[in-house]
Design a protein around this motif. Structure first.
Motif, PDB file in Angstrom:
ATOM      1  N   PHE A 254       0.852  -1.186   0.000  1.00 54.07           N
ATOM      2  CA  PHE A 254       0.000   0.000   0.000  1.00 54.07           C
ATOM      3  C   PHE A 254       0.893   1.243   0.000  1.00 54.07           C
ATOM      4  O   PHE A 254       1.870   1.313   0.731  1.00 54.07           O
TER       5      PHE A 254
ATOM      6  N   CYS B 279     -10.988   8.063   1.714  1.00 53.21           N
ATOM      7  CA  CYS B 279     -10.421   8.590   0.474  1.00 53.21           C
ATOM      8  C   CYS B 279     -10.561   7.581  -0.673  1.00 53.21           C
ATOM      9  O   CYS B 279     -10.857   6.397  -0.441  1.00 53.21           O
TER      10      CYS B 279
ATOM     11  N   ILE C 248      -8.517   5.949  -2.795  1.00 50.63           N
ATOM     12  CA  ILE C 248      -7.778   4.681  -2.919  1.00 50.63           C
ATOM     13  C   ILE C 248      -8.199   3.694  -1.831  1.00 50.63           C
ATOM     14  O   ILE C 248      -8.255   2.491  -2.072  1.00 50.63           O
TER      15      ILE C 248
ATOM     16  N   CYS D 298      -1.813   6.970   8.123  1.00 49.15           N
ATOM     17  CA  CYS D 298      -3.032   7.752   8.327  1.00 49.15           C
ATOM     18  C   CYS D 298      -4.045   6.795   8.931  1.00 49.15           C
ATOM     19  O   CYS D 298      -3.838   5.580   8.893  1.00 49.15           O
TER      20      CYS D 298
ATOM     21  N   GLN E 178      -6.898   5.943   7.876  1.00 48.30           N
ATOM     22  CA  GLN E 178      -7.594   5.063   6.924  1.00 48.30           C
ATOM     23  C   GLN E 178      -6.802   3.815   6.575  1.00 48.30           C
ATOM     24  O   GLN E 178      -7.379   2.787   6.244  1.00 48.30           O
TER      25      GLN E 178
ATOM     26  N   CYS F 233      -0.874   9.197  -2.392  1.00 49.28           N
ATOM     27  CA  CYS F 233      -1.200   7.762  -2.541  1.00 49.28           C
ATOM     28  C   CYS F 233      -1.781   7.329  -3.876  1.00 49.28           C
ATOM     29  O   CYS F 233      -1.878   6.135  -4.131  1.00 49.28           O
ATOM     30  N   GLN F 234      -2.275   8.222  -4.693  1.00 48.13           N
ATOM     31  CA  GLN F 234      -3.047   7.732  -5.833  1.00 48.13           C
ATOM     32  C   GLN F 234      -2.863   8.545  -7.098  1.00 48.13           C
ATOM     33  O   GLN F 234      -2.404   9.681  -7.052  1.00 48.13           O
TER      34      GLN F 234
ATOM     35  N   TYR G 206     -11.130  13.680   1.375  1.00 45.97           N
ATOM     36  CA  TYR G 206     -11.057  12.814   2.556  1.00 45.97           C
ATOM     37  C   TYR G 206      -9.665  12.247   2.794  1.00 45.97           C
ATOM     38  O   TYR G 206      -9.517  11.082   3.172  1.00 45.97           O
TER      39      TYR G 206
ATOM     40  N   PRO H   4      -4.406  13.722   6.329  1.00 48.36           N
ATOM     41  CA  PRO H   4      -3.076  14.343   6.488  1.00 48.36           C
ATOM     42  C   PRO H   4      -2.915  15.587   5.616  1.00 48.36           C
ATOM     43  O   PRO H   4      -2.364  16.595   6.068  1.00 48.36           O
TER      44      PRO H   4
HETATM   45  S1  SF4 Z   1      -2.621   9.277   3.214  1.00 44.17           S
HETATM   46 FE1  SF4 Z   1      -4.458  10.222   2.385  1.00 44.17          FE
HETATM   47  S2  SF4 Z   1      -4.674   9.398   0.358  1.00 44.17           S
HETATM   48 FE2  SF4 Z   1      -3.263   8.056   1.461  1.00 44.17          FE
HETATM   49  S3  SF4 Z   1      -4.570   6.426   2.269  1.00 44.17           S
HETATM   50 FE3  SF4 Z   1      -4.342   8.019   3.831  1.00 44.17          FE
HETATM   51  S4  SF4 Z   1      -6.124   9.295   3.558  1.00 44.17           S
HETATM   52 FE4  SF4 Z   1      -5.874   8.119   1.690  1.00 44.17          FE
END
Ligand code: SF4
Ligand code: SF4
Lengths: 380, 418
Positions: free
Chosen positions: A34, A72, A74, A100, A102, A241-242, A329, A332
């Protein structure tokens, strides 16, 4: 150049088929890492194929039975892919659960619904002062290394690890070179092509990607482009991340702007900083993780300012503005943004923030905002 | 139609407000008396307390701010000064309050705290870093950061415990010593823990009255009584408070007085996630007419459910152990730990249904909630629903959604009873 780019487009337009086929051809186990901080080199040195987990281009369906709509893109998209059985080629999955909140969604959902043969959580620390942070990073990497050895059945010797570093460092150097050429002649690649080049590095065996990049670089070096002086240089920042929807990158360019460089995760952040080949290799990996720049708001850093870094990048590229790309969403980034913005205001930098969601948002409203921005920058 | 339910209010809980107000008043006026002030996040405030600093704890302030009805106006200041509405509402509250002071924007004076000499930033949730970073970047506040990882697999706990303990010894203690200009007061930390041990032991005796059918009190009563095991830690007034509360519950049992009149509750609910500090009344009004009552929950169970493990003789070790050692409090933040905890609560407190509160701006206790519900339903036959909202921000709360979900829960419970 066209051929190489179309090869890359093929790969990223169906990463599922691509990664599945590499697994079949090489017989290597695929480990989904990830984004953004899993040290892929360790997976590589264990004789497996690390791939960076990606956001699909489909709407989230079953995934919403597992994660809320206010996670978010991803996070939702990856969970959706996983529970829909779209990732059977991933023998293993690694999550850095401290980046994070999530990222903490995944371990239980995966072990309950997907059951990959290998699943590992990393607890890499924030970049706080003190020896304990450094030592703990090393401990975490050691624990990760041992678990990879157990799963793969292969010993990760220092030699093997350093070989992997060399392959990864070469990839970083080659990507840097691609960026360098783009800085010299930004018209040479569209922003979405640049993103796809980096994305393909996250999916392909690095050895193969290095070959592709070498070919691409020689073509790029040879290619003449007519500079378009009317275009306004801007730097996109963020996109943690994406991948960013290509339509949005196209829109930026269609409005008369051009991107000579970026501070995006599926961009220059992915290949920033090499791993040192000197000394103990785990220490070297720890050092790379503990490097503060490019600043990442998931790492708990506050003695350098993200805004300063972005402004430097803008000035180095003779750019006239910054486009913050915020993933909806992404806490960070959202928490950091007010301070970033006030730095921009204080320094008199033209900056605009656009929020992007996994589901395609109305491009009209983004267009209106970007149009206004380009007018402020002195464009059409 | 049916039974007319109403809440039998406890007398003792009326006594908490003056105690809580005194705590905040002392904090507000600390600088006038020349005392040092800290702000803290995560379970790090105890180190500031031990040094005699006046200190608040992020979640405690948020609860207080929500409780005095100041949340909305402070959040508005945060938004005005650049915070995004999707950011964690505790983050926004603190930034909003600090910005209100810095820019002279009028807000409820009770919601204003003095700017700290030190921010003891426990990074329990990664987003907690951002309070500290923001305070440092915007206001130049000195920050003492501590990384406090939550533990997903319990076998990872020992090495993380060592990491955390080292940070306490190598970073936290030397820094508070530097800020206060005196050696760390281990004796005071021991005293704080001794008082906490007594308070939490009494509180556990009170928890026994949740097990009764009908329950003698509600989770909301406990919510308003939480300060003595939380930010009033170490204050002997907490012992007196819980002795009184215990006595009242004993009397209720003797006189057969239930929490819900006339004859007790119809639905015994578990509450997951943060308590919705600004909306306690709103939720209560949605539970009571149906005879529903919340009687236990993960967050309020976080504050030292095993007082026997508190070892005042070894205060710093004990603090690390409570979270990462035998106490394993940190594990309750991970879905696996949550499943274990809720499973035990379902059995101990005869729970009929699970109400999983999902905060739109803080995911720390939302993680994998749908899967947790499904696991527990399969194992214990207890249904659950998710209610979305926020602890403080009214813009994130939808009455109709809460009602629909609650009705679905009551129906599921009814149908399983048939
Ligand atoms: S850092 Fe931001 S984009 Fe990456 S998984 Fe966490 S919330 Fe999602
Ligand atoms: S996201 Fe949640 S746990 Fe994290 S700081 Fe905000 S309220 Fe606290």
């Amino acid at each position: 150049m066209k051929n190489v780019l179309s090869k890359i487009t093929d790969i990223v337009s169906d990463p599922y088929a691509f990664v599945g086929s590499v697994r079949e051809q090489t017989g290597k186990k695929v480990i989904g890492c990830f984004p953004m901080h899993v040290p892929e080199e360790l997976v590589h040195a264990a004789g497996m194929l690390p791939v960076v987990i990606w956001r699909s281009n489909e709407a989230v369906t079953w995934g919403h039975a597992h994660v809320p709509a206010y996670d978010c893109g991803i996070t939702r998209s990856f969970v959706d892919d996983a529970v829909r059985g779209k990732l059977p080629f991933m023998d293993g999955m690694v999550f850095h659960v401290r980046q994070c909140l999530q990222a903490g969604e995944f371990p239980y959902i995966m072990e309950r619904n997907v059951k990959p043969a290998y699943q590992k959580n990393l607890y890499l620390p924030a970049l706080y002062p003190g020896e304990a942070i450094k030592d703990f990073t090393i401990t975490e990497l050691d624990v990760f290394k041992t678990s990879l050895e157990e799963f793969s059945g292969n010993k990760i010797t220092d030699e093997k690890l350093k070989e992997s570093f060399e392959i990864y460092n070469l990839n970083r150097s080659l990507l840097e070179r691609v960026y360098e050429i783009r800085r010299e002649k930004p018209e040479i690649l569209k922003a979405k092509e640049m993103m796809q080049i980096v994305w393909s590095s996250m999916l392909m065996p690095k050895e193969d990607h290095n070959k592709i990049l070498t070919e691409l670089i020689s073509k790029m070096e040879a290619k003449e482009v007519i500079p378009d002086k009317t275009r306004i240089r801007v730097i996109p920042v963020g996109g943690l991340c994406q991948t960013i929807q290509p339509d949005i990158l196209d829109l930026i360019e269609d409005l008369g702007m051009i991107i000579p460089d970026d501070d995006l995760y599926v961009g220059s952040r992915y290949f920033a900083n090499k791993v040192s080949l000197d000394g103990d290799p785990i220490d070297a990996l720890a050092k790379r993780y503990l490097t503060k720049s490019p600043l990442c708001p998931t790492k708990g850093v506050w003695d350098i300012h993200w805004g300063d870094e972005a402004i430097k990048k803008m000035n180095d590229n003779n750019a006239r503005g910054i486009i913050s790309i915020m993933i909806k969403y992404c806490p960070p980034h959202a928490c950091y943004y007010p301070d970033f913005k006030s730095k921009m205001d204080k320094e008199g930098i033209n900056e605009i923030m656009i929020q992007v969601e996994h589901e395609i948002i109305s491009l009209e409203s983004v267009k209106t905002r970007l149009q206004t921005f380009v007018e402020i920058l002195g464009g059409v | 139609m049916g039974i007319k339910y109403k809440v039998n209010r406890l007398e003792t809980t009326n006594e908490i407000r003056p105690l809580v107000d005194k705590h905040w008043e002392e904090l507000r006026t600390a600088k006038d008396r020349g005392e040092k002030v800290a702000w803290a996040s995560g379970p790090t405030f105890i180190f500031a307390y031990a040094m005699g600093m006046k200190c608040h704890f992020m979640a405690g302030y948020s609860a207080y701010c929500g409780g005095i009805g100041a949340g909305e106006e402070v959040l508005k200041v945060a938004e005005m000064t650049g915070d995004l509405p999707e950011s964690c509402s505790y983050h926004r509250l603190h930034m909003g309050m600090a910005e209100a002071v810095a820019r002279d924007i009028p807000i409820n004076p009770q919601a204003i705290l003095p700017m700290p000499d030190l921010m003891v930033a426990g990074r329990l949730c990664p987003e907690m870093s951002h309070y500290a970073e923001g305070l440092n970047r915007r206001f130049g506040i000195r920050v003492l950061p501590v990384d406090l990882p939550s533990v997903y697999n319990i076998e990872d706990a020992p090495r993380i415990r060592e990491f955390v303990y080292r940070q306490f010894k190598e970073t936290v203690i030397p820094t508070v010593e530097d800020v206060c200009g005196k050696p760390f007061d281990y004796d005071r930390m021991s005293e704080i823990l001794s008082v906490l041990k007594k308070v939490a032991t009494l509180r556990n005796q009170c928890w026994e009255y949740f097990k009764e059918k009908p329950s003698r009190w509600t989770l909301w009563d406990y919510g308003v009584s939480i300060a003595p095991v939380f930010y009033m830690m170490g204050n002997p007034a907490g012992i007196t408070y819980y002795e009184k509360l215990l006595k009242e519950l004993q009397d209720r049992k003797k006189n057969n007085i239930p929490a819900i009149a006339p004859d007790g509750e119809k639905y015994r609910l578990y509450w997951d996630g943060w308590l919705p500090w600004a909306f306690l009344g709103k939720f209560m009004r949605k539970f009571t007419p149906h005879g529903a009552v919340c009687i236990c929950g993960r967050y309020p169970w976080e504050f030292f459910p095993n007082p026997e493990l508190i070892d005042p003789e070894n205060p710093v070790e004990s603090w690390a152990d409570l979270y990462y050692g035998n106490g394993q409090l940190i594990h309750h933040f991970s879905p696996r730990g949550t499943v274990d905890l809720i499973g035990n609560l379902i059995e101990d407190y005869s729970i009929d249904g699970l109400l999983m509160f999902s905060s739109k701006t803080c995911r720390i206790m939302n993680l994998s909630q749908p899967d947790i519900i499904d696991t527990l339903d399969k194992k214990y036959g207890v249904p659950g629903v998710i209610v979305e909202g926020d602890m403080i921000d009214p813009a994130m709360i939808s009455d109709s959604q809460i009602e629909t979900r609650l009705e679905a829960l009551y129906e599921m419970i009814d149908s399983r009873r048939k």
